[in-house]
Design a protein around this motif. Sequence first.
Motif, PDB file in Angstrom:
ATOM      1  N   ALA A 940      50.867  -4.093  33.426  1.00 37.41           N
ATOM      2  CA  ALA A 940      51.433  -3.481  32.221  1.00 37.41           C
ATOM      3  C   ALA A 940      50.431  -2.555  31.548  1.00 37.41           C
ATOM      4  N   VAL A 941      49.206  -3.015  31.393  1.00 36.71           N
ATOM      5  CA  VAL A 941      48.218  -2.169  30.731  1.00 36.71           C
ATOM      6  C   VAL A 941      47.869  -0.967  31.599  1.00 36.71           C
ATOM      7  N   ASN A 942      47.907  -1.119  32.915  1.00 29.32           N
ATOM      8  CA  ASN A 942      47.655   0.012  33.800  1.00 29.32           C
ATOM      9  C   ASN A 942      48.739   1.078  33.641  1.00 29.32           C
ATOM     10  N   GLN A 951      40.258   8.984  29.710  1.00 29.69           N
ATOM     11  CA  GLN A 951      39.786   9.394  31.036  1.00 29.69           C
ATOM     12  C   GLN A 951      38.291   9.183  31.128  1.00 29.69           C
ATOM     13  N   HIS A 952      37.904   8.372  32.090  1.00 30.14           N
ATOM     14  CA  HIS A 952      36.510   8.238  32.502  1.00 30.14           C
ATOM     15  C   HIS A 952      35.555   8.025  31.334  1.00 30.14           C
ATOM     16  N   GLY A 953      35.806   6.945  30.603  1.00 23.51           N
ATOM     17  CA  GLY A 953      34.908   6.565  29.521  1.00 23.51           C
ATOM     18  C   GLY A 953      35.222   7.171  28.184  1.00 23.51           C
ATOM     19  N   LYS A 962      43.600  -1.706  24.991  1.00 22.39           N
ATOM     20  CA  LYS A 962      44.013  -1.607  26.393  1.00 22.39           C
ATOM     21  C   LYS A 962      42.803  -1.591  27.326  1.00 22.39           C
ATOM     22  N   ALA A 963      41.790  -0.803  26.941  1.00 20.47           N
ATOM     23  CA  ALA A 963      40.586  -0.748  27.771  1.00 20.47           C
ATOM     24  C   ALA A 963      39.899  -2.106  27.830  1.00 20.47           C
ATOM     25  N   GLY A1028      42.044   4.061  39.943  1.00 20.67           N
ATOM     26  CA  GLY A1028      42.166   5.395  39.358  1.00 20.67           C
ATOM     27  C   GLY A1028      42.370   5.408  37.860  1.00 20.67           C
ATOM     28  N   ASN A1029      42.874   4.334  37.271  1.00 20.90           N
ATOM     29  CA  ASN A1029      43.176   4.317  35.839  1.00 20.90           C
ATOM     30  C   ASN A1029      42.212   3.457  35.035  1.00 20.90           C
ATOM     31  N   ILE A1030      41.120   3.030  35.637  1.00 20.75           N
ATOM     32  CA  ILE A1030      40.150   2.229  34.887  1.00 20.75           C
ATOM     33  C   ILE A1030      39.428   3.131  33.897  1.00 20.75           C
ATOM     34  N   PRO A1031      39.429   2.761  32.605  1.00 20.31           N
ATOM     35  CA  PRO A1031      38.923   3.700  31.593  1.00 20.31           C
ATOM     36  C   PRO A1031      37.416   3.665  31.378  1.00 20.31           C
ATOM     37  N   GLN A1032      36.745   2.605  31.778  1.00 21.84           N
ATOM     38  CA  GLN A1032      35.324   2.459  31.454  1.00 21.84           C
ATOM     39  C   GLN A1032      34.502   2.354  32.727  1.00 21.84           C
ATOM     40  N   PHE A1033      33.299   2.897  32.658  1.00 23.25           N
ATOM     41  CA  PHE A1033      32.428   2.920  33.826  1.00 23.25           C
ATOM     42  C   PHE A1033      32.006   1.501  34.221  1.00 23.25           C
TER      43      PHE A1033
END
Length: 1498
Positions: A940-942, A951-953, A962-963, A1028-1033
């Motif tokens: 769901a969060v994805n 995007q990317h951090g 969500k992150a 692909g949708n992970i927001p944090q490094f």
Amino acid sequence: MTNSFLDIVASSGCEYNHHANSFLFTVEPSVFRRQLTLTLRSDPNYPDNISIFLQDMQEYTNDIQSLRQCLLSAALSDTVPRTNRSSSVDSLTKTLLAIDILQPIIITNLLERLPEFYDELERDQSSSCTARLILHQLRWLDYVVQPQELTNTLIELIQITPNVIQHEIITTLPDMLNDAEHKPIVVFLKEWMQQHPDLAVPILDALSNLTLHSEYLEDVRETVLERLQSAEIDDLAVMVKFLLQTVTPHTIDMTILELRQKLDLRALEKVQLSQQETSQLRSRHKRESPEALILDSMKLGLQFHKFVCDAWVKSIMALETQRAHKVIDILVLFILYSMTSTKKKAEKIFQKKIQSSLITANLIKETILHHADGLSGYWNTILVLAENLLRFSHQQNFLASCSKALYTNAFRVCDAYHRQEIIGALVTHIGSGSTSEMDVALEVLYDLAKTDVTAVAVYNVFIKGILDYLDNLTISQTRTLFDIFSILALKDDHYANDSSLWSDIQIVLRKQLSNPRVKYKVIGIIGSVSAVKILGDLDLCNDAAESSTQSNISTESISRHPLLQQAVNLLEMVIRSCAIYPTCMCMVYDEIALMLETTKLDQRLCAWIAENMAAAFPDDYVIEEEVYNIMESNAARDISTSMKPKMVMDHNGETSVICMAFYSLLHCINEKQRKKQLVPLCAMFNLLQSCEKVNEGSLEGVDALLGCGLILFDLDQVETLLPEWQTDEVENACHLLFAAIDWCREMLNCFSSVAEDEEIHMKLICRLKDILQLELVMEKLLPKVSSFTPLHLQSIKSIHGESNSIHKSQSQALTFHSHKDDSDSEKQQNKPASKFDTMESLRPHLRPLKIQSLAVLKAPNQDDQIEFNYGFCNYILQDINGKLDTKLIPPVIGVGKKKSQTKDDMNDYTSQNPLFQLTNRQLVQEMIRYLPKILQMLEAVNEDMQSDDTQHGRIAEGAKDKALCISLIVDILYKLFTWPDIENSENQDLLLGLINTLAEQITSDVSQRRSISDRFKGAFRYLTGFQGNIPQFQTAVTMFKLLEHIMILSCDSDILQNDAYRVASNILSQDWFDWREAKKDIPFLVEKAIELHEDPLRLLIHYVNEVLPTFEREEQLESYPLLKSETEVSFYQAIIHQTIKSFDLLEKTDQDVNIVLVQTSQVVNLFERITNYVKLKEQRELFGVLLKTSRAFIEQFTKHSMPFFTRVFKDHKDEIVGIFKQFQIATRLLQIICSHVKVIKDTKLATYVPPLKKALEFVIFQVKMLLTENNAPSDVFFLGALKHRDITGAQVSSQVPKEISSDSEAESSVGEPQSSKIIKNKKKSKPKSATTITTNPPTYRTPSQVPPSDTEDDDIPNDNNNDDQTGTDGDDEGMNLSDNDDEQLIEPSNKRAQPMDYAAFTRFLDQTNSEQSRKKDQPSQQHSNPMTIFSSDDDTNNSGTDESSQQQQHRLYNSVSRMNNHPTDSSRSEKPFDLHSTSSSGRKRGYGLGMTRKRSKY
């Protein structure tokens, strides 16, 4: 006549003694033989008298009794002087056999009579049997007159006699035959064994003592191996002994393989179910057990030849799968462990195999239970092994399961003595102080007590000794210990007759409960509840009722039941002792609630608990709405306080008729009563709901409490009212909020089990929302009350001397340290509590959430009446994450240290109790149960993240929850898969459960039909979809680590390697805004991206030759956004590490020699380029990375490449010399960096210099060894001095020369320019080559001076250098690899061999093959042209070298240049090199191989 025989014998000195019925020698037997021989030979009828004598003897011995008298030992007369004390000598027959003229006929007569005694031989197994006496006469004869006839006679006799006689004859064959007759008898026995398998044992026994030729030995061994699988059990010991004692180093591997395959030990024994029968059988047949004999034979074989032992170890280490390991392997390891010489080796094998999950607890269990008789002599060995494995378990958790298996199963089948030893060892482990040892030992003791209480109860006197260690036990360990005591005291069959242990336990419990210190009351509570658990057990109570005279006992007459009455008395004693200790009462309620949920108790006891302990909850804490209205009106008129009661958070709506009276619990009552009622509130409700579940089967009786209102104060007006409140009112408000939060969390714990009901689920979400709201209000109040401490952490009673007064103190925290003494505890009680100024600091002391609270998770839906947002989800996930950290993540332990004990002190009991009630396995099982809910939240969060701008951090506004949700879920998955015990075979079902749950999210077909690798692949690809949708490094790195661990756990990691590489490269290709949060993980990502690439070496070349140079020019690369000036060191570190690892790839490869050489050249070239980059950048961090890692590179080069070069040097000398040249450039740069480190006086970096220089020095000896083994000329290797240069490459002078040094040193090389020659003059040392010294005046130098560039060498000092002196580098000796050192050091890019690409590499191989074929057609000029390793600048003027020779010398560098599309360097092409060159004057020239070593200045 018979009298003639007796007369002749008597006249020679041997008379028949009628009284003793035996023959008596009146002279020495040797004198008798001589006199008898003279008598027979002096007879006129000789030799006819011989036949008459023997005929008379035969007639005399026709009588069996007379025959036995001749066969039995004779006596020696007292008148005969004897040298020994024995009065018996050899029999008359054996004495006659020593006379050569009588021996053949006597032997024939004896053997002919052998079949007569067949019946006697079958009946009589003693050595006095007549048949055995006959054979005994033929054993160990000093001389056999006719050996060949004896052999033939024995063979014929074997063929015609029954099996019993054949067995006896074959057994005595080695003692009867001469060595010369071994060959024919071996041939016969080999054939006879094939025809008569039932005689294999005596035949093999005989063959073991005969001299066997190799060809016969091989045939016999093959025959034995073929029969091994079908042989009788009793024959196996002899067969194994023969195989292991006759084996050779060439056949040992095949023999061990056959033994492992055909010696099926699983079929030998069955599990011993009756322990008494096992002990009786072992006592009667200890020496007759076939298994014991087999193991003894194997041990003898291992001790007989060292190579047999080594081969067994090698064969076991070569097994790579769990299924490949068999029972025989464990038995062999036990044998090896019992041998002093191999004990440590066997223990290391055990540890390594257990760590790899190749030896499992189930295999150990099968070995011990099924082969107890065979292991009867190895119980001490098994006990020592179990002790050592358990002691190492504090550093290696995986050893604990196998140690537990050894203890548990050995106890079940061993004898009484070793059982006592096992109990003693377990008690010792419990008192060791190591948490892991204590946990496993208690678990073993608990399992033994449950499964065989009668056997363990025998050793109660030893187990009671554990009471001495009570102070050192944690809460969970104390619970286990009292469970053991309760089982042994109350479930033993002898309980009715012997209740001494139960009496001792009751004394201990009363003592602990009466102690005023909470620490000991906790022990008393745990012990009492454990005893009640056994006393109230349903089965035990029914058995007691049946045996009682009053079998029909009603519920009302519980006091008349013998066991239930004791249980009730214990509970009443606990309540009385803890009544004034609210925290202890909280523990009592929780412990009893746990007992109700986990134990099947008698209904009468459950009803008593509900009536007497939980029924008071509604009266104490719940009020009706009318009462609340009266309270509200009274408080409105009260002007003494500005805090007015108000009912809030009522979710029952109009149907609400009750509410929780929090306000009244804190006001209008004294301090003591406030704590007594408010602290146990949640624990008492926990007991109430447990009673409801047990007695009613549902929670309908208490479900009204889920949504009822809470009487607190006006939460919306807190900011307005806060300035008006006094400090004590603010503190009271904090207490109310703390209690309300605890209540809401307890609601989640209680009703999560029925969260499937829509209405209940909605109310649970409301309570979760209430928790967050209450915590926000709490955050506003805490800064106003600096001294706030939760009530359950406040000390309510302090004991000083004999005073029992109660001291109220909100600033003193209750402490409970099991390892402190009384004085330390009192000091700790008076110590101020830590400051609780934020909700984060208070959260660990809140009522703990259970794992079941995950059932509340639900994907957000706008159609819901109450929206479940990600903040609610994160609250639960954060709590679960903390639990996984506590239980599953092992603490970091230093070498040689033990784990610290788990901190489950009394003041943390309320927050940790449910966690410690679960084992790690149970925790993971619960997590797997709720894992689908967690994955639904992840999906769901994805989905929601795709619609945001994150995007990317760069987290978009409103997307932080969500992150955080994604991060928490990924962390949970990572901790589950990286739990150290997940790899154990015992937890294989948990691993498959995790994998199946992930794979089911893609497809529901995860049935048994799908292979395990397919399931791993499905789980891997499911998680890859979120990358692909992970927001944090940091989350992306954790996800990659999770995927990598799944790849490692899978059966075939190669299948997932490409997917893992794509994930790593995708992370590195993104421009992460928050990269600094996980900066330390960048080297890990770069290394993994290189390692997972299909061709790591090619990717390394790309990084070194393209990426890094481009970054140096442009300082930014779009394709590598993480490569920044701040992360440059991380990239260098990763590249250097992977360059070192590339040697492992070269070692494992089976490619062509030319390919390996080119790849080695590329690796060395990579290292040289990296070293040059680091030197040019002059960054301290890079210096540190290079100095630390370059030593490993040099050692790997020495370990892997030098042996390979030695083998192929003769055929590939040009390529190897080229690699040495590249390597020398890097080593000279390292020397410059080492000198620079000493110049700048960086002590930290200087610590890396000595080991690095030692590694460089070792290369010199390896090069010298390479040349020596390949018969190189003596002048191709010499040592010289190295110049001292600064970091820029410029030559500097270390010291000012003062005088001519007697220890000055130089190198002489004929053919060099006059200006570059230095005479080496040191203690009349011999010149290194036969050269002509020029007449120019010699040039002297001091140790600080260095030779010119033409003779400069690389510097590799040894250990005894003075690193604190910068001038010591001038004394270095070296081997020259370069022709123009200055030019190479200043402009390394002009002299560096370019790396090869793979397209050109193929062309190079084709060209090399054609050149090698042309070389074969050219005549060798080795003898006419002496060789040197390298040539110098003046070789260009060498007119004596022909055109074809120069072309051969240019081939390698020209090929390299062509492959890289670079023009050939003219200076390089003009300086050919080979191993054989001659100057125009015909003098030999020698130049060194460019590494150096340090010579002592003294």
